[in-house]
Write a protein that holds these residues in place. Structure first.
Motif, short mmCIF file in Angstrom:
data_model
loop_
_atom_site.label_atom_id
_atom_site.label_comp_id
_atom_site.label_asym_id
_atom_site.label_seq_id
_atom_site.Cartn_x
_atom_site.Cartn_y
_atom_site.Cartn_z
N TYR A 57 0.58 -1.33 -0.08
CA TYR A 57 0.10 -0.21 0.39
C TYR A 57 1.04 0.93 0.05
O TYR A 57 2.17 1.33 0.80
CB TYR A 57 -0.86 -0.22 1.36
CG TYR A 57 -1.80 1.19 1.85
CD1 TYR A 57 -3.02 1.81 0.60
CD2 TYR A 57 -1.48 2.24 2.54
CE1 TYR A 57 -3.13 2.57 0.93
CE2 TYR A 57 -2.01 2.84 2.48
CZ TYR A 57 -2.80 3.65 1.74
OH TYR A 57 -3.73 4.78 2.09
N PHE A 58 0.08 2.21 -0.55
CA PHE A 58 1.65 3.59 -0.76
C PHE A 58 0.66 4.73 -1.54
O PHE A 58 -0.64 4.45 -1.90
CB PHE A 58 3.05 3.50 -1.51
CG PHE A 58 2.48 3.44 -2.83
CD1 PHE A 58 2.76 4.44 -3.18
CD2 PHE A 58 1.77 2.35 -3.70
CE1 PHE A 58 2.84 4.81 -5.06
CE2 PHE A 58 2.24 2.80 -5.00
CZ PHE A 58 2.68 3.71 -5.80
N ALA A 59 0.42 5.94 -1.32
CA ALA A 59 -0.43 6.83 -1.69
C ALA A 59 0.89 7.81 -2.64
O ALA A 59 1.94 8.02 -1.74
CB ALA A 59 -0.84 7.22 -0.45
N PRO B 265 0.19 12.21 -2.98
CA PRO B 265 -0.75 13.42 -3.38
C PRO B 265 -2.29 13.06 -3.86
O PRO B 265 -2.83 14.03 -3.38
CB PRO B 265 -0.19 15.00 -3.05
CG PRO B 265 1.68 14.33 -3.63
CD PRO B 265 1.52 13.28 -3.29
N LYS B 266 -2.12 12.37 -5.06
CA LYS B 266 -3.32 12.45 -5.07
C LYS B 266 -3.82 11.34 -5.23
O LYS B 266 -5.10 11.50 -6.32
CB LYS B 266 -2.82 12.88 -7.23
CG LYS B 266 -2.12 13.70 -7.51
CD LYS B 266 -1.69 14.06 -9.36
CE LYS B 266 -1.24 15.58 -9.68
NZ LYS B 266 -1.02 15.48 -11.22
N ARG B 267 -3.43 10.36 -5.29
CA ARG B 267 -4.23 8.86 -5.29
C ARG B 267 -3.94 7.95 -3.83
O ARG B 267 -2.15 8.35 -4.14
CB ARG B 267 -4.24 8.44 -6.42
CG ARG B 267 -4.91 6.71 -6.45
CD ARG B 267 -5.17 6.67 -8.37
NE ARG B 267 -6.88 6.80 -8.48
CZ ARG B 267 -6.49 7.15 -9.84
NH1 ARG B 267 -6.34 6.53 -10.39
NH2 ARG B 267 -9.05 6.27 -9.93
N LYS B 268 -4.84 7.56 -3.52
CA LYS B 268 -4.46 6.11 -2.48
C LYS B 268 -3.74 4.78 -3.56
O LYS B 268 -4.75 4.46 -4.39
CB LYS B 268 -4.48 5.40 -1.94
CG LYS B 268 -5.10 6.61 -0.79
CD LYS B 268 -6.31 6.85 0.26
CE LYS B 268 -6.21 7.70 0.99
NZ LYS B 268 -7.17 8.58 0.59
N PHE B 269 -2.80 3.59 -3.25
CA PHE B 269 -2.87 2.58 -4.59
C PHE B 269 -2.58 1.32 -2.88
O PHE B 269 -2.06 1.03 -2.66
CB PHE B 269 -1.37 2.63 -5.16
CG PHE B 269 -1.82 3.38 -6.18
CD1 PHE B 269 -1.28 3.42 -7.61
CD2 PHE B 269 -0.39 5.28 -5.81
CE1 PHE B 269 -1.69 4.79 -7.84
CE2 PHE B 269 -1.25 6.03 -6.58
CZ PHE B 269 -1.30 5.56 -7.92
N ILE B 270 -3.71 0.23 -3.63
CA ILE B 270 -3.03 -1.56 -3.81
C ILE B 270 -2.37 -1.98 -4.66
O ILE B 270 -3.23 -2.03 -5.66
CB ILE B 270 -4.40 -1.34 -2.69
CG1 ILE B 270 -4.66 -1.20 -1.80
CG2 ILE B 270 -3.87 -3.67 -2.21
CD1 ILE B 270 -5.98 -1.66 -1.18
N ILE B 271 -1.37 -2.65 -4.32
CA ILE B 271 -0.48 -3.28 -5.08
C ILE B 271 -0.21 -4.59 -5.46
O ILE B 271 -0.17 -5.05 -3.73
CB ILE B 271 1.39 -2.48 -5.66
CG1 ILE B 271 1.23 -1.15 -5.58
CG2 ILE B 271 1.27 -3.30 -6.94
CD1 ILE B 271 2.29 -1.12 -5.21
N ALA B 272 -0.65 -5.62 -6.04
CA ALA B 272 -0.69 -7.02 -5.98
C ALA B 272 0.66 -6.96 -7.17
O ALA B 272 0.84 -6.79 -7.77
CB ALA B 272 -1.84 -7.79 -6.33
N ASP B 273 1.60 -7.41 -6.19
CA ASP B 273 2.94 -8.77 -7.12
C ASP B 273 2.49 -9.21 -7.45
O ASP B 273 2.65 -10.60 -6.45
CB ASP B 273 3.98 -8.24 -6.68
CG ASP B 273 5.00 -8.35 -7.14
OD1 ASP B 273 5.11 -8.62 -8.50
OD2 ASP B 273 6.50 -8.92 -6.50
N THR B 274 1.74 -10.59 -8.69
CA THR B 274 1.80 -11.62 -8.43
C THR B 274 3.33 -12.33 -9.55
O THR B 274 4.30 -11.65 -10.23
CB THR B 274 0.76 -12.06 -9.68
OG1 THR B 274 1.09 -11.14 -11.22
CG2 THR B 274 -0.67 -10.75 -8.58
#
Length: 443
Positions: A95-97, A99-108
């Motif tokens: 999870y990171f963010a 200033p414009k958006r929040k993200f949830i990344i899945a490394d597959t």
């Protein structure tokens, strides 16, 4: 775990996470295409790594970089086996963010053996980054371009799961001296393949995850590229949850009663809204029984509310006393789900044991689990040609269209209409292992 906690925190604030700028995306592609390194670069350059994490990576015994250079892939490859072999095995969420958006990344994972893990990560994604390693693509002297099979397989899965945005990241451009002609040929070949799939929203981008070119900062060596950097592209992608406009769907997880020492006969139905919205006074139908009821109250952890929307976990109180238990579906009375005893679906087979038409399986759909048997394999998809052919078995990582008979009716929707109520898994009756992920197709 961080991704789960982040999503729970977003959910507690009410409303839909997508409207507050949350983007869920995955990385996919073949082995050693640089997926873990790309995510590490994203987190590092966007200041999403803590000091103790940097220190731990710099001292890691399995790092594959020279000198004091940090091996950014170690940020997501957390298993000892992953670091030792230099591959991704399980899905890693970060999870990171900005200033414009929040993200949830899945490394597959990229290995064909772990395609099932990729399906898991892709099932909730809004976007997918398909990484293509320029050094592995075969470029013929006659102008032909041969994409890797895993690139095609993961793109096919992204299409089946209806991931909205596809970013084609042509990685390791530093290995071909940032040659624009190589990039153009690869992108043209992928676009041609994507047409056979039906993928539409494709965003190609050249980059070098290791060097950091065009990931967060714009590299001078890619001056011929006039588009956005990867982070700019991720920040700009639109995410609209169409399930807001879909009919109400509420799979019942638990029937809540009072503690037995109170005169009030409290009976509430707990669960998560998978589609649509509900207000006090709305007419609902209980599926599969067909009984109707009226919403008396909507309870949350913070008290009673007038209206709830998709994504919220609530407790519904009804005016009428009706027979409802876990596995039932509360649907909009004027637009109920389809009741299915025969299910037509596309399957991604996840087990090393091939599909056996003689065996019984458990079909898990929302909160309902029923006995099931695959009665017919309609066709098997050829990943390379995208042609469907006849088959009498489905092996590991195979994608097939099948017919399934279930012991009890399912209240379901087409996956094309509502992903959460159109998806299911098959579970082996003996081993209790998940053997397939399915998407319901209605005629």
């Amino acid at each position: 775990m961080n991704a789960v906690l982040a999503e729970q925190a977003i959910t507690r604030t009410g409303g839909n996470a997508a409207e507050r700028g949350l983007l869920r995306f995955i990385t996919a592609g073949s082995v050693d295409d640089g997926k873990s390194t790309l995510i590490g670069r994203l987190l590092f350059d966007s200041k999403g790594i803590f000091a103790d994490q940097l220190d731990a990576m710099s001292r890691a015994k399995h790092k594959r970089t020279v000198g004091d250079t940090i091996d950014l892939s170690l940020l997501t490859d957390g298993l000892e086996a992953e670091r030792e072999q230099g591959i991704t095995i399980d899905v890693a969420y970060r999870y990171f963010a900005t200033p414009k958006r929040k993200f949830i990344i899945a490394d597959t994972p990229g290995h064909e053996q772990y395609t099932r893990n990729m399906v898991t990560g892709a099932s909730t994604a809004d976007a997918v980054i398909i990484l293509i390693d320029v050094s592995k693509v075969k470029l013929g002297d006659d102008g032909s371009v041969e994409l890797l099979i895993q690139t095609k397989r993961h793109s096919t899965i992204a299409h089946l799961l209806q991931i909205e945005h596809v970013i084609v990241a042509v990685n390791k451009m530093d290995l071909v001296n940032y040659d624009q002609k190589v990039y153009d040929r690869i992108v043209a070949a992928y676009v041609e393949f994507a047409k056979t799939l039906g993928l539409k929203d494709i965003h190609p981008i050249p980059l070098s995850a290791l060097a950091g070119d065009n990931v967060v900062t714009r590299g001078d060596k890619l001056g011929w590229y006039q588009g956005p950097t990867l982070i700019e592209l991720l920040e700009s992608l639109s995410v609209y949850d169409e399930s807001h406009d879909e009919p109400f769907r509420f799979p019942v997880q638990l029937v809540a009663r009072h503690n037995g020492h109170e005169a009030d006969d409290f009976r509430g139905y707990m669960g998560r809204i998978e589609a649509g919205k509900v207000r006090k006074g709305d007419k609902l139908v209980v599926q599969p029984s067909g009984q109707t009821a009226t919403v008396k109250d909507i309870q949350t952890f913070d008290g009673s509310i007038e209206q709830a929307v998709v994504g919220q976990s609530i407790t519904l109180l009804l005016e009428e006393h009706v027979d409802i238990s876990r596995g039932d579906m509360l649907s909009a009375a004027d637009r109920p789900a389809e009741l299915l005893k025969t299910v037509h679906a596309d399957l991604c087979w996840l087990s090393e044991e091939p599909l056996d038409l003689r065996r019984k399986y458990w079909l898990k759909h929302t909160t309902r689990q029923v006995g099931a048997r695959v009665t017919k394999i309609e066709s098997l998809l050829d990943i390379n040609t995208q042609e469907k052919r006849a088959a009498d078995e489905v092996k590991l990582n195979g994608i097939a269209s099948v017919t399934i008979n279930v012991q009890q009716p399912l209240a379901a929707d087409a996956y094309d209409a509502i992903r959460s109520t159109g998806a299911f898994i098959l579970i082996d009756e003996v081993t209790h292992q998940t053997v397939a992920a399915g998407m319901i197709r209605l005629a």
